[in-house]
Design a protein around this motif. Structure first.
Motif, PDB file in Angstrom:
ATOM      1  N   ASN A 100      44.340  37.611   4.402  1.00  0.00           N
ATOM      2  CA  ASN A 100      43.415  37.150   5.443  1.00  0.00           C
ATOM      3  C   ASN A 100      42.353  36.248   4.831  1.00  0.00           C
ATOM      4  N   ALA A 101      41.907  35.268   5.616  1.00  0.00           N
ATOM      5  CA  ALA A 101      40.852  34.350   5.171  1.00  0.00           C
ATOM      6  C   ALA A 101      39.672  34.470   6.116  1.00  0.00           C
ATOM      7  N   THR A 102      38.490  34.643   5.541  1.00  0.00           N
ATOM      8  CA  THR A 102      37.274  34.726   6.343  1.00  0.00           C
ATOM      9  C   THR A 102      36.300  33.638   5.924  1.00  0.00           C
ATOM     10  N   MET A 103      35.832  32.895   6.905  1.00  0.00           N
ATOM     11  CA  MET A 103      34.842  31.842   6.676  1.00  0.00           C
ATOM     12  C   MET A 103      33.631  32.126   7.550  1.00  0.00           C
ATOM     13  N   ASN A 104      32.469  31.855   7.018  1.00  0.00           N
ATOM     14  CA  ASN A 104      31.230  32.139   7.726  1.00  0.00           C
ATOM     15  C   ASN A 104      30.460  30.860   8.020  1.00  0.00           C
ATOM     16  N   CYS A 105      29.688  30.928   9.088  1.00  0.00           N
ATOM     17  CA  CYS A 105      28.882  29.773   9.507  1.00  0.00           C
ATOM     18  C   CYS A 105      27.505  30.285   9.908  1.00  0.00           C
ATOM     19  N   SER A 106      26.471  29.667   9.375  1.00  0.00           N
ATOM     20  CA  SER A 106      25.111  29.996   9.801  1.00  0.00           C
ATOM     21  C   SER A 106      24.485  28.754  10.414  1.00  0.00           C
ATOM     22  N   TYR A 107      23.650  28.967  11.392  1.00  0.00           N
ATOM     23  CA  TYR A 107      23.008  27.836  12.054  1.00  0.00           C
ATOM     24  C   TYR A 107      21.530  28.141  12.266  1.00  0.00           C
ATOM     25  N   LYS A 108      20.785  27.116  12.695  1.00  0.00           N
ATOM     26  CA  LYS A 108      19.330  27.243  12.659  1.00  0.00           C
ATOM     27  C   LYS A 108      18.674  27.432  14.011  1.00  0.00           C
ATOM     28  N   THR A 109      19.203  26.783  15.052  1.00  0.00           N
ATOM     29  CA  THR A 109      18.517  26.817  16.335  1.00  0.00           C
ATOM     30  C   THR A 109      19.370  27.517  17.387  1.00  0.00           C
ATOM     31  N   SER A 110      18.779  27.821  18.513  1.00  0.00           N
ATOM     32  CA  SER A 110      19.518  28.465  19.600  1.00  0.00           C
ATOM     33  C   SER A 110      20.625  27.545  20.106  1.00  0.00           C
ATOM     34  N   ILE A 111      21.727  28.154  20.495  1.00  0.00           N
ATOM     35  CA  ILE A 111      22.894  27.358  20.863  1.00  0.00           C
ATOM     36  C   ILE A 111      23.406  27.707  22.243  1.00  0.00           C
ATOM     37  N   ASN A 112      24.164  26.783  22.783  1.00  0.00           N
ATOM     38  CA  ASN A 112      24.882  27.000  24.026  1.00  0.00           C
ATOM     39  C   ASN A 112      26.252  27.582  23.714  1.00  0.00           C
ATOM     40  N   ASN A 113      26.931  26.988  22.732  1.00  0.00           N
ATOM     41  CA  ASN A 113      28.202  27.532  22.265  1.00  0.00           C
ATOM     42  C   ASN A 113      28.433  27.125  20.822  1.00  0.00           C
ATOM     43  N   LEU A 114      29.418  27.729  20.203  1.00  0.00           N
ATOM     44  CA  LEU A 114      29.792  27.413  18.827  1.00  0.00           C
ATOM     45  C   LEU A 114      31.299  27.210  18.810  1.00  0.00           C
ATOM     46  N   GLN A 115      31.730  26.187  18.082  1.00  0.00           N
ATOM     47  CA  GLN A 115      33.152  25.858  18.050  1.00  0.00           C
ATOM     48  C   GLN A 115      33.625  25.782  16.604  1.00  0.00           C
ATOM     49  N   TRP A 116      34.907  26.043  16.417  1.00  0.00           N
ATOM     50  CA  TRP A 116      35.535  25.886  15.114  1.00  0.00           C
ATOM     51  C   TRP A 116      36.630  24.828  15.218  1.00  0.00           C
ATOM     52  N   TYR A 117      36.672  23.985  14.184  1.00  0.00           N
ATOM     53  CA  TYR A 117      37.648  22.901  14.102  1.00  0.00           C
ATOM     54  C   TYR A 117      38.370  22.985  12.767  1.00  0.00           C
ATOM     55  N   ARG A 118      39.560  22.423  12.767  1.00  0.00           N
ATOM     56  CA  ARG A 118      40.371  22.346  11.561  1.00  0.00           C
ATOM     57  C   ARG A 118      40.668  20.876  11.274  1.00  0.00           C
ATOM     58  N   GLN A 119      40.686  20.518   9.983  1.00  0.00           N
ATOM     59  CA  GLN A 119      41.015  19.156   9.590  1.00  0.00           C
ATOM     60  C   GLN A 119      41.990  19.178   8.428  1.00  0.00           C
ATOM     61  N   ASN A 120      43.187  18.705   8.656  1.00  0.00           N
ATOM     62  CA  ASN A 120      44.143  18.523   7.566  1.00  0.00           C
ATOM     63  C   ASN A 120      43.755  17.261   6.791  1.00  0.00           C
ATOM     64  N   SER A 121      44.131  17.219   5.545  1.00  0.00           N
ATOM     65  CA  SER A 121      43.741  16.118   4.666  1.00  0.00           C
ATOM     66  C   SER A 121      44.128  14.774   5.257  1.00  0.00           C
ATOM     67  N   GLY A 122      43.159  13.871   5.384  1.00  0.00           N
ATOM     68  CA  GLY A 122      43.424  12.537   5.871  1.00  0.00           C
ATOM     69  C   GLY A 122      43.638  12.425   7.374  1.00  0.00           C
ATOM     70  N   ARG A 123      43.364  13.484   8.100  1.00  0.00           N
ATOM     71  CA  ARG A 123      43.594  13.495   9.553  1.00  0.00           C
ATOM     72  C   ARG A 123      42.313  13.724  10.316  1.00  0.00           C
ATOM     73  N   GLY A 124      42.408  13.634  11.632  1.00  0.00           N
ATOM     74  CA  GLY A 124      41.260  13.931  12.481  1.00  0.00           C
ATOM     75  C   GLY A 124      41.075  15.431  12.662  1.00  0.00           C
ATOM     76  N   LEU A 125      39.951  15.804  13.261  1.00  0.00           N
ATOM     77  CA  LEU A 125      39.664  17.215  13.496  1.00  0.00           C
ATOM     78  C   LEU A 125      40.392  17.697  14.746  1.00  0.00           C
ATOM     79  N   VAL A 126      40.799  18.955  14.693  1.00  0.00           N
ATOM     80  CA  VAL A 126      41.488  19.568  15.822  1.00  0.00           C
ATOM     81  C   VAL A 126      40.721  20.816  16.228  1.00  0.00           C
ATOM     82  N   HIS A 127      40.436  20.932  17.523  1.00  0.00           N
ATOM     83  CA  HIS A 127      39.685  22.067  18.036  1.00  0.00           C
ATOM     84  C   HIS A 127      40.518  23.340  17.937  1.00  0.00           C
ATOM     85  N   LEU A 128      39.874  24.425  17.460  1.00  0.00           N
ATOM     86  CA  LEU A 128      40.563  25.714  17.351  1.00  0.00           C
ATOM     87  C   LEU A 128      40.109  26.685  18.433  1.00  0.00           C
TER      88      LEU A 128
END
Lengths: 118, 112
Positions: free
Chosen positions: B18-46
């Motif tokens: 299993n792989a776990t990645m963490n994200c911290s942010y500073k201000t209040s948010i409406n939503n949070l999204q995760w994206y993936r990017q393969n080498s040399g490609r655009g980002l893809v919404h997860l």
């Protein structure tokens, strides 16, 4: 179904030259964005548009101009390129979300345009 | 300035783990999204998680959100070599309409 298409994919400029990056989307999305991606810095928002004929500044707008004359197209211009603008540029689009007007939904990205300024 | 910061910057695991990645942010948010990017490609919404949600699943992905700690985690279970990519969190801050602010990403390498 092409999604978001960016042209050109690669470009080399000399300092002081100008160029335009074109982004086209065929999903009838209201919102469009230009980001730049530099090593170790993630993506930074340059300019964005919430509809045809409207544009707004993002986090790093200096040295760039944009236009959204047609809903499906978002152009990013560099009037006088500088080496600091060497980067990979990504265009993205997003549909209008229902519910709260301020809610930002999923972004659909192009494959990127790699720009080198010598 | 970067709103989201991912941790770790790089992660290398064996296939099946299993792989776990963490994200911290500073201000209040409406939503949070995760994206993936393969080498040399655009980002893809997860996946997108709203500020009033605490956990969300999509296939082998599990995302949690703790607004009191201003943090999120992305768990990829039973990883595959094809999961090798960079993963970015992106936040939609309250009051910054229709903008996403991205972190600097986690480079995940899954070894076969």
């Amino acid at each position: 179904n092409a999604g978001v298409t960016q042209t050109p994919k690669f470009r080399v400029l000399k300092t002081g030259q100008s160029m335009t990056l074109l982004c086209a989307q065929d999903m009838n999305h209201e919102y469009m964005y230009w980001y730049r991606q530099d090593p170790g810095m993630g993506l930074r928002l340059i300019h964005y548009s919430v509809g045809e004929g409207t544009t707004a500044k993002g986090e790093v707008p200096d040295g760039y101009n944009v236009s959204r004359l047609k809903k499906q197209n978002f152009l990013l211009g560099l009037e006088s390129a500088a080496p600091s603008q060497t980067s990979v540029y990504f265009c993205a689009s997003s549909p209008m979300t229902s519910g709260r007007a301020w809610n930002t939904g999923e972004l659909f990205f192009g494959e990127g345009s790699r720009l080198t300024v010598l | 300035s970067q709103q989201g910061e991912e941790d770790p910057q790089a992660l290398s695991i064996q296939e099946g783990e299993n792989a776990t990645m963490n994200c911290s942010y500073k201000t209040s948010i409406n939503n949070l999204q995760w994206y993936r990017q393969n080498s040399g490609r655009g980002l893809v919404h997860l996946i997108l998680i709203r500020s009033n949600e605490r956990e969300k699943h999509s296939g082998r992905l599990r995302v949690t959100l703790d607004t009191s700690k201003k943090s999120s985690s992305l768990l990829i279970t039973a990883s595959r070599a094809a999961d090798t990519a960079s993963y970015f969190c992106a936040t939609a801050p309250l009051g910054s309409a229709r903008q996403l602010t991205f972190g600097s990403g986690t480079q995940l390498t899954v070894l076969p």
